[in-house]
Design a protein around this motif. Sequence first.
Motif, PDB file in Angstrom:
ATOM      1  N   PRO A 210      42.223  40.974  53.285  1.00 35.62           N
ATOM      2  CA  PRO A 210      42.311  41.750  54.512  1.00 35.62           C
ATOM      3  C   PRO A 210      40.905  41.903  55.066  1.00 35.62           C
ATOM      4  N   ASN A 211      40.803  42.142  56.355  1.00 35.22           N
ATOM      5  CA  ASN A 211      39.470  42.369  56.907  1.00 35.22           C
ATOM      6  C   ASN A 211      39.559  43.593  57.799  1.00 35.22           C
ATOM      7  N   ARG A 212      39.554  44.747  57.157  1.00 39.17           N
ATOM      8  CA  ARG A 212      39.739  45.988  57.906  1.00 39.17           C
ATOM      9  C   ARG A 212      38.470  46.811  57.850  1.00 39.17           C
TER      10      ARG A 212
ATOM     11  N   ILE B  73      41.858  51.252  50.208  1.00 38.39           N
ATOM     12  CA  ILE B  73      41.207  50.798  48.975  1.00 38.39           C
ATOM     13  C   ILE B  73      42.115  49.727  48.359  1.00 38.39           C
ATOM     14  N   TYR B  74      41.596  48.523  48.277  1.00 39.66           N
ATOM     15  CA  TYR B  74      42.400  47.400  47.779  1.00 39.66           C
ATOM     16  C   TYR B  74      42.057  47.081  46.330  1.00 39.66           C
TER      17      TYR B  74
ATOM     18  N   ASN C 163      39.778  43.902  44.990  1.00 38.38           N
ATOM     19  CA  ASN C 163      40.982  43.177  44.569  1.00 38.38           C
ATOM     20  C   ASN C 163      40.771  41.711  44.192  1.00 38.38           C
ATOM     21  N   THR C 164      39.582  41.144  44.428  1.00 35.84           N
ATOM     22  CA  THR C 164      39.430  39.726  44.059  1.00 35.84           C
ATOM     23  C   THR C 164      38.136  39.442  43.283  1.00 35.84           C
TER      24      THR C 164
END
Length: 352
Positions: free
Chosen positions: A20-22, A315-316, A29-30
């Motif tokens: 995501p790009n928020r 928060i991812y 997450n990655t």
Amino acid sequence: MRNWEQYVRRVVPYTPGEQPNRPGMIKLNTNENPYPPAPGVQQALRELDAGSFRLYPDPAASELIDALADYYGKEQERFFVGVGSDDVIAMAFQTFFNSEKPILFPDISYSFYSVWAELFGIPYRRPALDEKLCLVKKDYFAENGGIIFPNPNAPTGIYMELCEVEEIIARNPDSVVIVDEAYVDFAGPSAMSLVDKYDNLLVVQTFSKSRSMAGMRIGFAYGQPELIRYLNDVKYSFNSYTMNLPSLKLGTAALKDRAYFEETVGKIKATRERVKRELSALGFAFPDSGANFIFASHKSCPAKELFEALKEQNIYVRYFASPRIDNYLRITVGTDEEMDVLLKFLKSYLRE
Ligand SMILES: *Cc1c(COP(=O)(O)O)cnc(C)c1O
């Protein structure tokens, strides 16, 4: 079904973590590095001349190979580079895993392994990790067509001591053993030191995590020259210009700054150890991670619920809806400030 469809190769692709790009999001997450690459990388980027893009890049990637050889104090003939370690490992599967016997990798591991095995038609078996999520060494003493495992393992974060890694390699002189060391810089010593002794060992590393360059796609393999030659033969039969010019230049620049590398890796390890203590205090349990992430399960709150609640907060983290691990969150270690936001939210959410 249209006629041509019977000739389509059908595969179930690997599912990468969301990108995501928020604005204002905290992205854990990655397993990307929260710090920028070494300052020399920015400098090298400024010095890039778009005019140089007119020509194909060096197919042998000599500049980067030389820099790796320099950095590790080993011969050039022992290195192979590719477009991320994913490319390197996929190439290694095609090169070395052509036996009728199944290749072996853990049931809980990097999920790309089974995707490549399916894609290339390689038979495979996945011995189960034990109840503590540790790899069971003796499962890898069975007959096989090759072995691959990450060390530290993903997504558990568990680092296996080098003497145990060596036992697996030593017991398998008839197969190539690939040790995927995507996270080793955050853990213990690398299996690279075993390469002199074992002609069947291929160690794979990446610039994506410890060197903050996931977007540049740089990975490499280290092994005895014979293994590397076989890899190059397959690479040149497939696509000789795999690595683009900016990646070659910027990857080379990254290797010149050992001090910056050690400093940022040290910061991430310190943050990781602090976050472990705080997560324990909040009622989380996790295997002791040697990586830049923590694989945590809460004693009362389901992981899926936490995953959704965190996402609401921008928060991812990563959640895997897979058997045995569907009550865990894989949380990348970010900056201290990012981890403080995460911990503060968890504290209030779990108190309610
Ligand atoms: C991240 C990762 C890779 C792939 O990294 P690249 O970005 O393709 O270099 C390979 N193996 C494991 C276990 C990883 O976590």
